[in-house]
Design an enzyme around this catalytic site. Structure first.
Site, short mmCIF file in Angstrom:
data_model
loop_
_atom_site.label_atom_id
_atom_site.label_comp_id
_atom_site.label_asym_id
_atom_site.label_seq_id
_atom_site.Cartn_x
_atom_site.Cartn_y
_atom_site.Cartn_z
N ILE A 286 0.85 -1.19 0.00
CA ILE A 286 0.00 0.00 0.00
C ILE A 286 0.88 1.24 0.00
O ILE A 286 1.77 1.39 0.86
CB ILE A 286 -0.96 -0.02 1.21
CG1 ILE A 286 -1.94 -1.19 1.03
CG2 ILE A 286 -1.72 1.31 1.33
CD1 ILE A 286 -2.86 -1.42 2.21
N HIS B 101 -8.35 -3.70 -9.66
CA HIS B 101 -8.78 -4.46 -8.49
C HIS B 101 -9.75 -5.56 -8.94
O HIS B 101 -10.65 -5.29 -9.74
CB HIS B 101 -9.45 -3.52 -7.48
CG HIS B 101 -9.82 -4.22 -6.21
ND1 HIS B 101 -8.88 -4.57 -5.26
CD2 HIS B 101 -11.01 -4.68 -5.76
CE1 HIS B 101 -9.49 -5.19 -4.27
NE2 HIS B 101 -10.78 -5.28 -4.55
N ASP C 40 -8.52 1.34 -2.45
CA ASP C 40 -9.48 0.93 -3.49
C ASP C 40 -10.69 1.85 -3.58
O ASP C 40 -11.82 1.39 -3.84
CB ASP C 40 -9.95 -0.53 -3.24
CG ASP C 40 -8.79 -1.51 -3.24
OD1 ASP C 40 -7.82 -1.28 -3.96
OD2 ASP C 40 -8.86 -2.52 -2.52
#
Ligand code: GAR
Length: 202
Positions: free
Chosen positions: A105, A122, A158
């Site tokens: 991340i 994703h 996301d």
């Protein structure tokens, strides 16, 4: 001689394109599809560098075969690593980052400092099923559809603006593995389309 001329031309064309970086952590099928797209006549992008947090993964092997610069960072010291990556991106005049199965991340500070767009793919129909183990959760919840999403990266996981999605039917016989494979095939088609969409707006 002719061959040499051809290589110079390819290099020159590459230099005139928009320089991009792809971040990966493994197999790299999405990276490969972006790379193949970058080599098409219509594409305005050039993959200048591939960055990974893992040595020896298939995506890195592929990049090396294609003579793309690669750089591996171990992310033990995240602040130092991110600073080094930013410097590397600036040095290479990188205008877009494409996260393609990159399993680290990036912190807020990195996203702010880079300033240019960062895209991610994703394996779910966002905003549903953010985070990890999407396919397991989709099957547990007996969803009829899942899919994949390409979106801009912002400071929340996301959650950035959606660029494109592709729906995939979940069959009763699907396992997390079969669903992952079905969705991956669609991801590989969707990512270049989403890139074309945003680049054509420049
Ligand atoms: C892809 O399914 C991608 O959506 C997923 O990892 C896989 C990488 O495959 N990414 C994430 O889960 C990020 N949160 P690849 O290495 O073959 O492109």
């Amino acid at each position: 001689m002719e061959n040499q001329k051809f290589h110079c031309m390819v290099k020159l064309i590459g230099k005139n394109k928009i320089q991009c970086a792809v971040f990966i952590s493994g197999r790299g099928t999405n990276f490969k599809s972006i790379y193949n797209f970058s080599k098409t006549k219509l594409s305005k992008i050039n993959i200048q560098i591939v960055i990974s947090n893992k040595h020896g993964v298939d995506g890195i092997k592929f990049a090396k075969k294609k003579k793309i610069k690669t750089k591996i960072f171990n992310f033990k010291n995240i602040v130092l690593t991110e600073n080094r990556i930013i410097k590397l991106l600036e040095k290479n005049n990188i205008k877009y980052i494409f996260l393609a199965g990159f399993m680290k991340i990036l912190r807020k500070r990195f996203i702010k400092k880079f300033k240019n767009p960062i895209l991610n793919i994703h394996p779910s129909l966002l905003p549903k099923y953010k985070g990890l183990n999407t396919h397991v959760r989709v099957i547990q919840n007996k969803e009829k559809f899942s899919g994949c999403t390409v979106h801009f990266v912002n400071e929340r996981l996301d959650s950035g603006q959606i660029i494109m999605k592709k729906k995939v039917k979940v069959l009763k016989k699907d396992t997390p593995k079969s669903l992952a494979m079905k969705i991956l095939k669609e991801e590989n088609k969707l990512y270049p389309k989403a890139i074309s969409k945003i680049i054509s707006k420049i």
